[in-house]
Design a protein around this motif. Structure first.
Motif, PDB file in Angstrom:
ATOM      1  N   SER A 242       3.803  64.737  48.952  1.00  0.00           N
ATOM      2  CA  SER A 242       2.907  63.801  48.295  1.00  0.00           C
ATOM      3  C   SER A 242       3.769  62.592  47.957  1.00  0.00           C
ATOM      4  CB  SER A 242       2.316  64.417  47.027  1.00  0.00           C
ATOM      5  OG  SER A 242       1.535  63.456  46.350  1.00  0.00           O
ATOM      6  N   GLY A 243       3.589  61.515  48.704  1.00  0.00           N
ATOM      7  CA  GLY A 243       4.475  60.359  48.555  1.00  0.00           C
ATOM      8  C   GLY A 243       5.868  60.742  49.012  1.00  0.00           C
ATOM      9  N   SER A 244       6.806  60.705  48.083  1.00  0.00           N
ATOM     10  CA  SER A 244       8.185  61.121  48.395  1.00  0.00           C
ATOM     11  C   SER A 244       8.526  62.471  47.786  1.00  0.00           C
ATOM     12  CB  SER A 244       9.184  60.068  47.902  1.00  0.00           C
ATOM     13  OG  SER A 244       9.082  58.912  48.674  1.00  0.00           O
TER      14      SER A 244
ATOM     15  N   GLU B 261      13.303  67.193  58.245  1.00  0.00           N
ATOM     16  CA  GLU B 261      12.645  65.900  58.066  1.00  0.00           C
ATOM     17  C   GLU B 261      11.153  66.012  58.333  1.00  0.00           C
ATOM     18  OE1 GLU B 261      13.375  62.799  61.099  1.00  0.00           O
ATOM     19  OE2 GLU B 261      14.547  64.321  62.134  1.00  0.00           O
ATOM     20  N   VAL B 262      10.414  65.093  57.728  1.00  0.00           N
ATOM     21  CA  VAL B 262       8.985  65.017  58.004  1.00  0.00           C
ATOM     22  C   VAL B 262       8.829  64.615  59.460  1.00  0.00           C
ATOM     23  CG1 VAL B 262       6.835  63.856  57.433  1.00  0.00           C
ATOM     24  CG2 VAL B 262       8.436  64.417  55.636  1.00  0.00           C
TER      25      VAL B 262
ATOM     26  N   ALA C 129       0.918  72.040  49.091  1.00  0.00           N
ATOM     27  CA  ALA C 129       0.319  70.810  49.639  1.00  0.00           C
ATOM     28  C   ALA C 129       0.130  70.977  51.140  1.00  0.00           C
ATOM     29  CB  ALA C 129       1.221  69.608  49.363  1.00  0.00           C
ATOM     30  N   SER C 130      -0.871  70.318  51.662  1.00  0.00           N
ATOM     31  CA  SER C 130      -1.108  70.415  53.105  1.00  0.00           C
ATOM     32  C   SER C 130      -0.799  69.076  53.759  1.00  0.00           C
ATOM     33  CB  SER C 130      -2.560  70.807  53.372  1.00  0.00           C
ATOM     34  OG  SER C 130      -3.427  69.837  52.827  1.00  0.00           O
ATOM     35  N   GLY C 131      -0.796  69.073  55.060  1.00  0.00           N
ATOM     36  CA  GLY C 131      -0.677  67.836  55.798  1.00  0.00           C
ATOM     37  C   GLY C 131       0.714  67.452  56.239  1.00  0.00           C
ATOM     38  N   ALA C 132       1.737  68.189  55.870  1.00  0.00           N
ATOM     39  CA  ALA C 132       3.092  67.831  56.296  1.00  0.00           C
ATOM     40  C   ALA C 132       3.560  68.780  57.383  1.00  0.00           C
ATOM     41  CB  ALA C 132       4.062  67.874  55.126  1.00  0.00           C
TER      42      ALA C 132
END
Length: 174
Positions: A140-142, A32-33, A148-151
């Motif tokens: 990115s969204g769902s 999970e995020v 991609a970065s940031g998660a």
């Protein structure tokens, strides 16, 4: 008659113990995020149909089921590499769609290993899912996106950290 009843009871207990010990030692991961939102990586679409080319998205639930469960495998012949597969079929691993960078399931039998290879997942949530070719796997969204970065991710289940080659199954398709 009492002696016969005791033998049946003993046999029944022995069968229950044998079945309990036959349960696989390796359970599945849910991922999970790491933002307290209960959004898990999820196989998008109708579960039960072919897994090939099914996107991985985020799904909010408090009770993950087979659509949100994945199994981490290692390869026997490609060094210390890992793949994240659908829990219901180890032939399909998380892979990158080359058209849009989104994560989807792709057959390891279709030369899909290269894009499916993950670096050794670490307990640090920011380094849990990192592709050899495309860097971190984020959102990115769902949508789950390669590069991609940031998660940050949180995995629960087994295998547990620290990972070693002894506590991760070998994928039969590698």
């Amino acid at each position: 008659m009492k002696k016969l009843s005791k033998r049946f009871l003993t046999l029944a207990i022995a069968c229950v113990m044998a079945m309990a010990m036959a349960v696989p030692a390796f359970a599945d991961w849910t991922i999970e995020v790491d933002d307290n939102s209960n959004r898990y990586i999820n196989v998008y679409g109708t579960y039960g149909s072919s897994l090939n080319m099914r996107y991985l998205t985020l799904y909010k639930t408090s009770a993950p089921n087979s659509e949100q469960r994945f199994h981490l495998y290692r390869s026997s012949g490609f060094g210390n590499n890992f793949v994240l597969c659908a829990s219901t079929n180890s032939q399909y691993a998380m892979n990158r769609n080359s058209n849009n960078g989104r994560a989807w399931l792709w057959s390891l039998s279709n030369n899909g290993y290269g894009d499916s290879r993950l670096k050794t997942p670490q307990s640090d949530s920011s380094t849990l899912l990192v592709s050899y070719r495309y860097g971190t796997i984020g959102v990115s969204g769902s949508n789950v996106i390669f590069g991609a970065s940031g998660a940050s991710w949180f995995a629960s289940g087994t295998p547990v950290f620290p990972l070693s080659t002894t506590n991760v199954d070998i994928n039969p398709y590698l």
